[in-house]
Design a protein around this motif. Structure first.
Motif, short mmCIF file in Angstrom:
data_model
loop_
_atom_site.label_atom_id
_atom_site.label_comp_id
_atom_site.label_asym_id
_atom_site.label_seq_id
_atom_site.Cartn_x
_atom_site.Cartn_y
_atom_site.Cartn_z
N TYR A 198 0.84 -1.20 0.00
CA TYR A 198 0.00 0.00 0.00
C TYR A 198 0.87 1.25 0.00
CZ TYR A 198 1.07 0.78 4.94
OH TYR A 198 1.73 1.03 6.12
N LEU A 199 0.23 2.37 -0.28
CA LEU A 199 0.91 3.65 -0.33
C LEU A 199 -0.09 4.74 0.02
CD1 LEU A 199 3.52 5.23 -1.28
CD2 LEU A 199 2.40 5.38 -3.52
N VAL A 238 -5.94 3.22 8.92
CA VAL A 238 -5.42 4.22 7.98
C VAL A 238 -6.35 5.43 7.97
CG1 VAL A 238 -4.60 4.64 5.63
CG2 VAL A 238 -4.55 2.32 6.55
N PRO A 239 -6.23 6.29 8.98
CA PRO A 239 -7.00 7.54 8.94
C PRO A 239 -6.45 8.46 7.86
CG PRO A 239 -5.49 7.56 10.80
CD PRO A 239 -5.40 6.19 10.19
N LEU A 240 -7.34 9.16 7.18
CA LEU A 240 -6.92 10.05 6.09
C LEU A 240 -7.66 11.37 6.20
CD1 LEU A 240 -7.12 7.62 3.01
CD2 LEU A 240 -5.02 8.42 4.12
N LYS A 241 -6.93 12.46 5.95
CA LYS A 241 -7.59 13.75 5.80
C LYS A 241 -8.28 13.79 4.44
CE LYS A 241 -7.40 16.85 8.10
NZ LYS A 241 -8.33 17.32 9.16
N ALA A 242 -9.39 14.51 4.39
CA ALA A 242 -10.10 14.66 3.12
C ALA A 242 -9.16 15.16 2.05
CB ALA A 242 -11.28 15.60 3.29
N GLY A 243 -9.19 14.52 0.89
CA GLY A 243 -8.32 14.88 -0.22
C GLY A 243 -7.12 13.98 -0.37
N SER A 244 -6.83 13.16 0.64
CA SER A 244 -5.71 12.22 0.57
C SER A 244 -6.19 10.88 0.03
CB SER A 244 -5.09 12.05 1.96
OG SER A 244 -4.56 13.28 2.43
N ALA A 245 -5.24 10.02 -0.34
CA ALA A 245 -5.61 8.76 -0.98
C ALA A 245 -4.77 7.60 -0.47
CB ALA A 245 -5.47 8.86 -2.50
N LEU A 246 -5.40 6.44 -0.43
CA LEU A 246 -4.73 5.18 -0.13
C LEU A 246 -4.69 4.36 -1.40
CD1 LEU A 246 -3.69 2.92 1.84
CD2 LEU A 246 -6.10 2.27 2.12
#
Length: 268
Positions: free
Chosen positions: A16-17, A197-205
């Motif tokens: 993953y990235l 994997v928490p993400l801020k809006a606009g980020s991607a996994l």
């Protein structure tokens, strides 16, 4: 070694990235408005028996509940057929730049979906591997999930098992699970080392199609909406169906292939 090469090395090693800042605030606002429009469209299409409503799936454990007067949806498949915005998003230049490094210059689109873990009613997504449902050989598709709202532990962010893409394809059971169910019923393998994997809006996994992943429930008033896409290179082959009959599928070209808009592939 360049930053992109380092990203590719990490992806191949970990499965993953995480990439931050794919979408800006204006793009996120447009996406959220479009999601509301699609909810409104579904309510109308379902009432009128419009076949387009078949691409929309209600949250299975929400019964006939509604949020803000709109149906509670779990996901929308085939968004490129019902939304020009999400069709265009699949070919966003920032995504193509990263995918080119991970896949190569020729990129085909396999899936275009909105995952809508709704406020209060978002169900658990059990551990699974995408390749179990995708007839591709070798199973080396790249999936990416763009957070359109903040994705947190509380509202059901992704849970992944790093390096599990090296385990080979396995059987994991049901995906859609009630809010108090575990992510898997398997007792023969230790899944306690999962990583949130928490993400801020606009980020991607970005993740490998064999990576074991799932997500927790959402009992908060904050929806966890994501645009989910899957891509693959033309070197991948369609696997025959269970009955062994050959078939063809047409895939959208995202990049390369001499500028063609689509590619027809036959199972082999």
């Amino acid at each position: 070694m360049s930053e992109n090469q380092t990203c590719k090395t990490r992806f191949e090693s970990d499965g993953y990235l995480i990439v931050e800042g794919i979408l800006n605030d204006d793009e996120l606002t447009a996406c959220r408005k479009e999601i509301r429009r699609l909810h409104e469209c579904f309510a109308e299409w379902e009432a009128n028996g419009d076949p387009r409503a078949r691409s929309f799936q209600r949250e299975p454990y929400a019964k006939e509940e509604s949020n803000d007067g709109l149906p509670v949806l779990r996901k929308i498949e085939g968004t490129l057929e019902v939304s020009s915005l999400f069709k265009d998003l699949a070919a966003h230049p920032k995504l193509v730049e990263i995918l080119t490094e991970l896949i190569g210059p020729d990129i085909l689109q396999f899936r275009s979906t909105l995952m809508l873990k709704p406020a209060f009613h978002g169900s658990v997504h059990g551990f699974h591997q995408d390749s179990a449902y995708w007839p591709m050989e070798p199973p080396t598709l790249v999936t990416l999930s763009i957070a359109l709202t903040d994705s947190t532990s509380e509202n059901g962010c992704f849970r992944i098992i790093p390096e599990s893409h090296k385990w080979g394809l396995q059987e994991w059971g049901r995906i859609a699970r009630d809010q108090d169910e575990p992510l898997t019923d398997r007792k023969d393998i230790d899944t306690s080392n999962y990583q949130e994997v928490p993400l801020k809006a606009g980020s991607a996994l970005f993740f490998h199609s064999l990576l074991v992943h799932g997500s927790g429930p959402n009992t908060t008033p904050n929806p966890r909406n994501t645009a989910l896409y899957a891509y693959f290179p033309p070197s991948v082959h369609l696997k025959p169906l269970a009955e062994g009959k050959p078939y063809t599928r047409t895939f959208r070209v995202i990049n390369g292939l001499s500028g063609e808009e689509s590619l027809v592939m036959e199972s082999s």
